[in-house]
Design a protein around this motif. Structure first.
Motif, PDB file in Angstrom:
ATOM      1  N   ILE A 250       0.835  -1.208   0.000  1.00 25.73           N
ATOM      2  CA  ILE A 250       0.000   0.000   0.000  1.00 25.73           C
ATOM      3  C   ILE A 250       0.869   1.257   0.000  1.00 25.73           C
ATOM      4  CG2 ILE A 250      -1.725   1.319   1.294  1.00 25.73           C
ATOM      5  CD1 ILE A 250      -2.820  -1.396   2.275  1.00 25.73           C
ATOM      6  N   GLN A 251       1.975   1.202   0.728  1.00 26.33           N
ATOM      7  CA  GLN A 251       2.907   2.345   0.712  1.00 26.33           C
ATOM      8  C   GLN A 251       3.332   2.660  -0.723  1.00 26.33           C
ATOM      9  OE1 GLN A 251       6.199   1.377   3.268  1.00 26.33           O
ATOM     10  NE2 GLN A 251       5.141   1.971   5.140  1.00 26.33           N
ATOM     11  N   THR A 254       0.553   4.054  -2.821  1.00 30.95           N
ATOM     12  CA  THR A 254       0.298   5.449  -2.465  1.00 30.95           C
ATOM     13  C   THR A 254       1.313   6.365  -3.133  1.00 30.95           C
ATOM     14  OG1 THR A 254      -0.535   4.709  -0.328  1.00 30.95           O
ATOM     15  CG2 THR A 254       0.021   7.040  -0.522  1.00 30.95           C
ATOM     16  N   THR A 275      -4.132   3.640   9.283  1.00 34.49           N
ATOM     17  CA  THR A 275      -4.857   4.908   9.337  1.00 34.49           C
ATOM     18  C   THR A 275      -5.754   5.032   8.107  1.00 34.49           C
ATOM     19  OG1 THR A 275      -2.893   5.931   8.368  1.00 34.49           O
ATOM     20  CG2 THR A 275      -3.167   6.130  10.726  1.00 34.49           C
TER      21      THR A 275
ATOM     22  N   LEU B 244       1.121   5.566  19.026  1.00 27.68           N
ATOM     23  CA  LEU B 244      -0.205   4.955  19.006  1.00 27.68           C
ATOM     24  C   LEU B 244      -1.314   5.999  19.115  1.00 27.68           C
ATOM     25  CD1 LEU B 244       0.371   1.707  21.108  1.00 27.68           C
ATOM     26  CD2 LEU B 244       0.762   2.167  18.691  1.00 27.68           C
ATOM     27  N   VAL B 247      -1.802   7.273  15.727  1.00 23.53           N
ATOM     28  CA  VAL B 247      -2.617   6.400  14.880  1.00 23.53           C
ATOM     29  C   VAL B 247      -4.100   6.601  15.186  1.00 23.53           C
ATOM     30  CG1 VAL B 247      -3.243   3.997  14.445  1.00 23.53           C
ATOM     31  CG2 VAL B 247      -0.837   4.653  14.549  1.00 23.53           C
ATOM     32  N   ILE B 250      -5.394  10.016  13.935  1.00 22.92           N
ATOM     33  CA  ILE B 250      -5.524  10.083  12.474  1.00 22.92           C
ATOM     34  C   ILE B 250      -6.704   9.234  11.997  1.00 22.92           C
ATOM     35  CG2 ILE B 250      -4.390   9.576  10.273  1.00 22.92           C
ATOM     36  CD1 ILE B 250      -1.717  10.213  11.680  1.00 22.92           C
ATOM     37  N   GLN B 251      -6.906   8.109  12.641  1.00 23.35           N
ATOM     38  CA  GLN B 251      -8.063   7.275  12.293  1.00 23.35           C
ATOM     39  C   GLN B 251      -9.349   8.087  12.426  1.00 23.35           C
ATOM     40  OE1 GLN B 251      -8.032   3.807  14.791  1.00 23.35           O
ATOM     41  NE2 GLN B 251      -6.545   2.690  13.512  1.00 23.35           N
ATOM     42  N   THR B 254      -9.653  10.781   9.835  1.00 20.89           N
ATOM     43  CA  THR B 254     -10.015  10.199   8.531  1.00 20.89           C
ATOM     44  C   THR B 254     -11.517   9.919   8.490  1.00 20.89           C
ATOM     45  OG1 THR B 254      -7.842   9.167   8.411  1.00 20.89           O
ATOM     46  CG2 THR B 254      -9.516   8.314   6.934  1.00 20.89           C
ATOM     47  N   THR B 274       2.893   2.821   8.815  1.00 15.23           N
ATOM     48  CA  THR B 274       1.921   3.742   8.253  1.00 15.23           C
ATOM     49  C   THR B 274       1.806   3.542   6.751  1.00 15.23           C
ATOM     50  OG1 THR B 274       1.242   6.040   8.114  1.00 15.23           O
ATOM     51  CG2 THR B 274       3.578   5.590   7.745  1.00 15.23           C
ATOM     52  N   THR B 275       0.629   3.814   6.226  1.00 18.05           N
ATOM     53  CA  THR B 275       0.464   3.781   4.781  1.00 18.05           C
ATOM     54  C   THR B 275       0.211   5.179   4.260  1.00 18.05           C
ATOM     55  OG1 THR B 275      -1.836   3.197   5.194  1.00 18.05           O
ATOM     56  CG2 THR B 275      -0.348   1.407   4.674  1.00 18.05           C
ATOM     57  N   LEU B 276       0.364   6.148   5.159  1.00 20.62           N
ATOM     58  CA  LEU B 276       0.193   7.544   4.768  1.00 20.62           C
ATOM     59  C   LEU B 276       1.450   8.046   4.074  1.00 20.62           C
ATOM     60  CD1 LEU B 276      -1.214   8.907   8.075  1.00 20.62           C
ATOM     61  CD2 LEU B 276      -2.256   9.430   5.884  1.00 20.62           C
ATOM     62  N   SER B 277       1.280   9.016   3.233  1.00 23.78           N
ATOM     63  CA  SER B 277       2.454   9.635   2.635  1.00 23.78           C
ATOM     64  C   SER B 277       3.194  10.425   3.713  1.00 23.78           C
ATOM     65  CB  SER B 277       2.012  10.565   1.513  1.00 23.78           C
ATOM     66  OG  SER B 277       3.025  11.503   1.268  1.00 23.78           O
TER      67      SER B 277
END
Lengths: 326, 326
Positions: A250-251, A254, A275, B244, B247, B250-251, B254, B274-277
DNA sequence: ATGAAAGCGCTAACAC
DNA sequence: GTGTTAGCGCTTTCAT
């Protein structure tokens, strides 16, 4: 450190009586009181090493796992710990780092330290249990089988691979890749099997180029995803073989602006600390904690002398489908 | 299990010689060979319990942490383990679950099992080290101080809180909340301090309603974030007190359609998996592995007899600023 | 109910 | 260089 003799002298009893007080057998009220008082005064705690040496067993079990940084295994560890500590056992956690040699070392320590038993998520299919079995210590396999006739708790891996793939098919994806774990690990192979089955059942191609064996780690997932995207004809969806592979994949997606559901993603295993909105990624939840609980109970039974034939318990998964498709 | 006597008999030497062979002191070539051969044949492994009882020490150290499911601590554990196993020590990982009682139990086990030392991330400021110190076992504090005069390795928590906050200020946010850890944990309090300092330095209000003490866990972050959003005048940015909490926050953001940078987010601690940029969230990276490495080295020094005055090492953080603001 | 004494398997003086 | 021997601190018969 005070010993049992110091306490005995101070309390005016024999060492044997002190021992009895700390092991809960018949001692008269007065003596119990005297001993407890003396022990408190001397800050006495029974020396476990001596007790273990004498008893030839200790209330400690070892939990050997291949990756302590993977939340799947730490969640499992919690399950083991809860059951064990309830029963008065301590758990020592050993990280084999997916190396058979380190694993072997820990198994030897378990023998040499007189630990009562071992719960083992094997590093590989080459794991040897000869020594520990010869030592008569019970072993329960978790997550993966071992090739030995021992108790085990595993996930329904084929089902998991199949369901994950089918969810993507139902969502309308048709060129579905799979990033699997290492080829020498049972769980990885079984999930691949599920992926193949699902594709076949729907008349979709299992293009060999769409199957990547990798490591069960974030960087493994990243590399494989990059490779898949570089393909002349890239996939439109991907099944990640475990949680960490899912994170890595997923990274990368993205970074390439292909955040799901632009590309379909299904993951075998819960996404740790994600997240992302649960609506965009399909997750096959693996009951890791429950696996730990079950394994610990089986091991405690064996330690207690249970000698029925070896059992293997297969745990069902729960699918949590994405609700959004492209 | 074969003993040293069995091996001695088979090899035609004395038990002492067998012991010497396994402890690497002067024994003639031939006898070494004979002993090794006999040992292999009998599948002999030295009984560590007996050795420990005799030597009054064992090559095992305990690592006691409050949350085994937090990647921050498992990363630290890897650091400890790498150094320890290099030096021939095993590490047993104990999860205190942030409870002082469980922690106390593990510390007692460490004493009673003759472990050589302890690395401790204290569950609370009420942690008692009386017994273990009385037993003369070295203890190194990590992550948090203990109120005792012992070695320690900590993060630059005030700096971390301040930098995180300042990044948000520079990015143009002005109503900056802080979700902190528990009020009785040093690291949490220090980070709050940093947050306050940064706000004051820029003439911004430290509105008490914008400060939430919570738990250092995902659900703590979630709850607090929900509360902040429900405020009559909600913040436009938030500093998360640990990974944590980040996380969880941010959840929730979102779910409310406020994915960063719609609301500014800075996190003290790396975002696990994380899968966030990385461009949307500011992260103050805490060198957890390095903390483990450092603590392990200090502990091994103490075990080796080092008796200089207690030192505390403060580890610098590395800031990884978001490049996108609203 | 309590005490005396043996011994779990190993190591470390101490002799030779 | 090698063997003899005395414990490390506890539990557990076996007497009493």
């Amino acid at each position: 450190m005070a010993t049992i003799y110091d306490v005995a002298r101070l309390a005016g009893v024999s060492p044997a009586t002190v021992s009895r007080v700390f092991n809960g057998v018949g001692v008269s009220e007065e003596k119990v009181a005297a001993v407890r008082q003396a022990a408190a005064q001397l800050k006495f705690f029974p020396n476990r090493t001596a007790r273990t040496l004498r008893r030839q067993s200790s209330e400690v079990i070892a939990l050997v796992i291949p990756d302590i940084e993977n939340p799947y295994f730490t969640e499992m560890a919690r399950g083991v710990e809860d059951v064990a500590s309830e029963a008065g056992f301590s758990v020592v956690l050993c990280n084999s780092d997916a190396q058979v040699e380190k694993e072997q070392t820990y198994l030897r320590i378990a023998i040499a330290e007189h630990m009562s038993g071992v719960i083992l998520a094997a590093a590989s299919d080459r794991t040897s249990l000869e020594e520990i079995m010869a030592a008569g210590r019970p072993v329960v396999a978790v997550d993966r089988g071992t090739g030995y006739d021992i108790d085990g708790v595993v996930m329904a891996n084929r089902d998991a691979g199949r369901s994950a793939t089918e969810q993507l098919i139902e969502a309308g994806y048709s060129r579905i890749a799979h990033i699997a774990g290492p080829e020498h690990i049972e769980t990885a192979v079984e999930r691949v099997d599920g992926w193949r089955t699902a594709l076949a059942a729907h008349g979709l191609p299992a293009d060999p180029g769409l199957l990547r064996f990798s490591s069960f780690r974030v960087d493994g997932g990243r590399e494989a995803m990059e490779e898949l995207l570089a393909l002349p004809e890239p996939p439109d969806a991907v099944v990640a073989g475990n949680n960490l592979i899912g994170v890595g994949a997923i990274q990368v997606l993205t970074e390439h602006g292909l955040t799901p559901p632009a590309m379909g993603v299904a993951v075998v295993g819960s996404l740790p600390f994600t997240t992302l909105s649960p609506s965009v990624v399909t997750v096959v939840r693996l009951p890791a904690r429950h696996m730990g609980v079950t394994a610990a109970r089986m091991l405690l039974d064996r330690i207690g002398g249970d000698d029925q034939p070896a059992r293997t318990i297969v745990l069902r998964n729960e699918i949590q489908a994405a609700t959004v498709s492209r």
